[in-house]
Design a protein around this motif. Structure first.
Motif, PDB file in Angstrom:
ATOM      1  N   ILE A 233       0.838  -1.205   0.000  1.00 40.76           N
ATOM      2  CA  ILE A 233       0.000   0.000   0.000  1.00 40.76           C
ATOM      3  C   ILE A 233       0.873   1.256   0.000  1.00 40.76           C
ATOM      4  O   ILE A 233       0.602   2.222  -0.708  1.00 40.76           O
ATOM      5  N   LYS A 234       1.934   1.215   0.793  1.00 41.10           N
ATOM      6  CA  LYS A 234       2.838   2.375   0.857  1.00 41.10           C
ATOM      7  C   LYS A 234       3.525   2.591  -0.488  1.00 41.10           C
ATOM      8  O   LYS A 234       3.696   3.736  -0.930  1.00 41.10           O
ATOM      9  N   GLN A 235       3.915   1.504  -1.107  1.00 38.81           N
ATOM     10  CA  GLN A 235       4.569   1.597  -2.415  1.00 38.81           C
ATOM     11  C   GLN A 235       3.602   2.198  -3.440  1.00 38.81           C
ATOM     12  O   GLN A 235       3.967   3.068  -4.228  1.00 38.81           O
ATOM     13  N   LEU A 236       2.371   1.716  -3.387  1.00 38.67           N
ATOM     14  CA  LEU A 236       1.347   2.213  -4.310  1.00 38.67           C
ATOM     15  C   LEU A 236       1.058   3.691  -4.040  1.00 38.67           C
ATOM     16  O   LEU A 236       0.928   4.490  -4.971  1.00 38.67           O
ATOM     17  N   ALA A 237       0.957   4.036  -2.766  1.00 35.43           N
ATOM     18  CA  ALA A 237       0.633   5.413  -2.387  1.00 35.43           C
ATOM     19  C   ALA A 237       1.749   6.375  -2.782  1.00 35.43           C
ATOM     20  O   ALA A 237       1.498   7.540  -3.106  1.00 35.43           O
ATOM     21  N   ASP A 238       2.982   5.889  -2.733  1.00 31.52           N
ATOM     22  CA  ASP A 238       4.128   6.693  -3.148  1.00 31.52           C
ATOM     23  C   ASP A 238       4.137   8.065  -2.459  1.00 31.52           C
ATOM     24  O   ASP A 238       4.292   9.109  -3.105  1.00 31.52           O
ATOM     25  N   GLY A 239       3.907   8.056  -1.155  1.00 36.48           N
ATOM     26  CA  GLY A 239       3.931   9.300  -0.391  1.00 36.48           C
ATOM     27  C   GLY A 239       2.585   9.994  -0.266  1.00 36.48           C
ATOM     28  O   GLY A 239       2.468  10.989   0.454  1.00 36.48           O
TER      29      GLY A 239
ATOM     30  N   THR B 296      -0.272  10.251   1.463  1.00 34.46           N
ATOM     31  CA  THR B 296      -0.794   9.740   2.739  1.00 34.46           C
ATOM     32  C   THR B 296      -2.329   9.739   2.765  1.00 34.46           C
ATOM     33  O   THR B 296      -2.942   8.921   3.448  1.00 34.46           O
ATOM     34  N   ALA B 297      -2.925  10.664   2.013  1.00 39.43           N
ATOM     35  CA  ALA B 297      -4.396  10.695   1.956  1.00 39.43           C
ATOM     36  C   ALA B 297      -4.917   9.406   1.329  1.00 39.43           C
ATOM     37  O   ALA B 297      -5.874   8.789   1.831  1.00 39.43           O
ATOM     38  N   PHE B 298      -4.255   8.974   0.259  1.00 34.28           N
ATOM     39  CA  PHE B 298      -4.661   7.718  -0.384  1.00 34.28           C
ATOM     40  C   PHE B 298      -4.445   6.549   0.574  1.00 34.28           C
ATOM     41  O   PHE B 298      -5.307   5.669   0.698  1.00 34.28           O
ATOM     42  N   GLU B 299      -3.311   6.576   1.239  1.00 34.08           N
ATOM     43  CA  GLU B 299      -2.977   5.491   2.171  1.00 34.08           C
ATOM     44  C   GLU B 299      -4.072   5.336   3.225  1.00 34.08           C
ATOM     45  O   GLU B 299      -4.542   4.233   3.493  1.00 34.08           O
ATOM     46  N   GLN B 300      -4.478   6.459   3.800  1.00 29.99           N
ATOM     47  CA  GLN B 300      -5.515   6.439   4.831  1.00 29.99           C
ATOM     48  C   GLN B 300      -6.854   5.988   4.262  1.00 29.99           C
ATOM     49  O   GLN B 300      -7.588   5.211   4.877  1.00 29.99           O
ATOM     50  N   GLN B 301      -7.140   6.498   3.056  1.00 29.03           N
ATOM     51  CA  GLN B 301      -8.403   6.141   2.397  1.00 29.03           C
ATOM     52  C   GLN B 301      -8.443   4.626   2.134  1.00 29.03           C
ATOM     53  O   GLN B 301      -9.461   3.969   2.368  1.00 29.03           O
ATOM     54  N   PHE B 302      -7.322   4.103   1.709  1.00 23.84           N
ATOM     55  CA  PHE B 302      -7.262   2.674   1.401  1.00 23.84           C
ATOM     56  C   PHE B 302      -7.441   1.834   2.673  1.00 23.84           C
ATOM     57  O   PHE B 302      -8.165   0.840   2.675  1.00 23.84           O
TER      58      PHE B 302
ATOM     59  N   ARG C 293     -10.679  -1.901  -6.811  1.00 25.12           N
ATOM     60  CA  ARG C 293     -10.984  -0.722  -7.648  1.00 25.12           C
ATOM     61  C   ARG C 293     -10.117   0.466  -7.224  1.00 25.12           C
ATOM     62  O   ARG C 293      -9.628   1.228  -8.065  1.00 25.12           O
ATOM     63  N   ALA C 294      -9.924   0.607  -5.916  1.00 25.42           N
ATOM     64  CA  ALA C 294      -9.102   1.723  -5.418  1.00 25.42           C
ATOM     65  C   ALA C 294      -7.664   1.616  -5.934  1.00 25.42           C
ATOM     66  O   ALA C 294      -7.039   2.629  -6.264  1.00 25.42           O
ATOM     67  N   ILE C 295      -7.165   0.389  -6.010  1.00 24.26           N
ATOM     68  CA  ILE C 295      -5.789   0.185  -6.498  1.00 24.26           C
ATOM     69  C   ILE C 295      -5.685   0.585  -7.975  1.00 24.26           C
ATOM     70  O   ILE C 295      -4.781   1.332  -8.360  1.00 24.26           O
ATOM     71  N   VAL C 296      -6.623   0.125  -8.780  1.00 23.84           N
ATOM     72  CA  VAL C 296      -6.584   0.460 -10.222  1.00 23.84           C
ATOM     73  C   VAL C 296      -6.750   1.972 -10.418  1.00 23.84           C
ATOM     74  O   VAL C 296      -6.054   2.586 -11.230  1.00 23.84           O
ATOM     75  N   SER C 297      -7.656   2.543  -9.651  1.00 26.70           N
ATOM     76  CA  SER C 297      -7.884   3.981  -9.759  1.00 26.70           C
ATOM     77  C   SER C 297      -6.609   4.767  -9.425  1.00 26.70           C
ATOM     78  O   SER C 297      -6.258   5.733 -10.110  1.00 26.70           O
ATOM     79  N   LYS C 298      -5.922   4.322  -8.369  1.00 29.02           N
ATOM     80  CA  LYS C 298      -4.672   4.996  -7.981  1.00 29.02           C
ATOM     81  C   LYS C 298      -3.620   4.850  -9.073  1.00 29.02           C
ATOM     82  O   LYS C 298      -2.914   5.808  -9.414  1.00 29.02           O
ATOM     83  N   LEU C 299      -3.524   3.657  -9.635  1.00 27.61           N
ATOM     84  CA  LEU C 299      -2.541   3.433 -10.700  1.00 27.61           C
ATOM     85  C   LEU C 299      -2.869   4.303 -11.921  1.00 27.61           C
ATOM     86  O   LEU C 299      -1.965   4.838 -12.568  1.00 27.61           O
ATOM     87  N   CYS C 300      -4.144   4.449 -12.213  1.00 23.72           N
ATOM     88  CA  CYS C 300      -4.546   5.316 -13.330  1.00 23.72           C
ATOM     89  C   CYS C 300      -4.167   6.773 -13.047  1.00 23.72           C
ATOM     90  O   CYS C 300      -3.733   7.490 -13.948  1.00 23.72           O
ATOM     91  N   SER C 301      -4.337   7.180 -11.803  1.00 25.56           N
ATOM     92  CA  SER C 301      -4.041   8.576 -11.455  1.00 25.56           C
ATOM     93  C   SER C 301      -2.557   8.899 -11.626  1.00 25.56           C
ATOM     94  O   SER C 301      -2.173  10.048 -11.799  1.00 25.56           O
ATOM     95  N   LYS C 302      -1.728   7.856 -11.581  1.00 25.26           N
ATOM     96  CA  LYS C 302      -0.284   8.056 -11.784  1.00 25.26           C
ATOM     97  C   LYS C 302       0.067   8.069 -13.270  1.00 25.26           C
ATOM     98  O   LYS C 302       1.233   8.234 -13.623  1.00 25.26           O
TER      99      LYS C 302
ATOM    100  N   PRO D 115      -1.885  -8.728  -6.569  1.00 24.42           N
ATOM    101  CA  PRO D 115      -1.963  -7.270  -6.520  1.00 24.42           C
ATOM    102  C   PRO D 115      -1.124  -6.657  -7.641  1.00 24.42           C
ATOM    103  O   PRO D 115       0.003  -7.097  -7.882  1.00 24.42           O
ATOM    104  N   ILE D 116      -1.664  -5.676  -8.303  1.00 28.44           N
ATOM    105  CA  ILE D 116      -1.021  -5.116  -9.497  1.00 28.44           C
ATOM    106  C   ILE D 116       0.103  -4.166  -9.091  1.00 28.44           C
ATOM    107  O   ILE D 116      -0.097  -3.300  -8.237  1.00 28.44           O
ATOM    108  N   THR D 117       1.246  -4.327  -9.716  1.00 27.25           N
ATOM    109  CA  THR D 117       2.351  -3.406  -9.435  1.00 27.25           C
ATOM    110  C   THR D 117       2.325  -2.253 -10.445  1.00 27.25           C
ATOM    111  O   THR D 117       1.766  -2.389 -11.540  1.00 27.25           O
TER     112      THR D 117
END
Lengths: 113, 133
Positions: free
Chosen positions: A17-23, A25-31, B13-22, B100-102
């Motif tokens: 999750i931290k790797q995905l959030a990449d800093g 923190t709002a996303f991290e908390q939301q997740f 869905r949250a993971i895919v959405s985050k990846l899209c936002s990047k 989990p998608i990287t």
């Protein structure tokens, strides 16, 4: 070593999750909020399916829970779930006790993050 | 390009959405927790890509794939590591992602989608023109 022993040795963490959030923190908390809301519901579905001896429904929810094991880096729990999902499709619930222990481990971790 | 995300698991869905936002070149139009609502949306909007969890109760991801227009591309999302062969049964399916998608794997998928959409555009340009006299 059995899947259970290995699974109990899994140390859930938030690395993915931290790797995905990449800093972010709002996303991290939301997740984490989503995880805290979604996991107990899925655990309840699993417990009910086992109580009802609805092995198909149990296999479906184990399939879903697999992903959460991966998210929390619980590799051994994932391996256990892969096997157990298939066994449930054949009405074999012998690993239920093992699986519940893994769910309890995850539950405890999620409640404390 | 634009996309929608379809899956009954909010975490996925949250993971895919985050990846899209990047990824600057992709816009998430909406998310759906079931295939029926997604189909309703797809009937009213042009969507380039559907990120689709194949394993959903009721009307499944496979059912959704069968109803899609040719122009929409699909990326399947699954927890099954041995899903590869079945994933390419339909032409619209350009890739499949194992949870989990990287971020690295997601970027490869975006490249595959871009290539597939480019081919789609070329097909459109190369089609025979109807002339009226």
């Amino acid at each position: 070593m059995s899947h259970l022993k290995k699974s109990i040795m899994d140390k859930p963490n938030l690395d993915y999750i931290k790797q995905l959030a990449d800093g972010d923190t709002a996303f991290e908390q939301q997740f984490i909020t989503i995880l805290k809301a979604e996991f107990p519901k899925e655990k309840d579905v699993y417990v009910k399916a086992i109580a009802d001896q609805d092995w198909y429904e149990a296999s479906q929810i184990v399939h879903k829970l697999k992903h959460k094991f991966n998210i929390l880096s619980m590799e051994n729990a994932y391996a256990l779930a892969v096997d157990f999902e298939e066994e449930l499709k054949n009405s074999n619930e012998q690993r239920n006790t093992d699986f519940v222990q893994v769910l309890d481990l995850m539950d405890s971790f999620i409640k404390n993050i | 390009m634009n996309c929608i995300i379809v899956g009954d698991e909010k975490t996925a869905r949250a993971i895919v959405s985050k990846l899209c936002s990047k990824t600057p070149k992709i816009e998430v139009l909406d998310e759906f927790d079931n295939a029926i609502e997604a189909i309703k949306f797809l009937n009213q909007h042009h969507v380039d890509v559907v990120f689709l969890d194949i394993h959903m109760p009721g009307f499944s991801g496979v059912d959704l794939v069968q109803t899609l227009k040719d122009t929409t591309k699909i990326v399947l999302i699954t927890s099954d590591t041995n899903f590869g062969i079945a994933a390419y049964e339909y032409e619209a399916i350009v890739d499949y992602l194992v949870k989990p998608i990287t971020a690295e794997r997601f970027q490869k998928s975006i490249q595959k989608i871009t290539n597939a959409l480019d081919k789609r555009s070329l097909k459109f340009l190369a089609r025979p023109m109807m002339c009226s006299v």
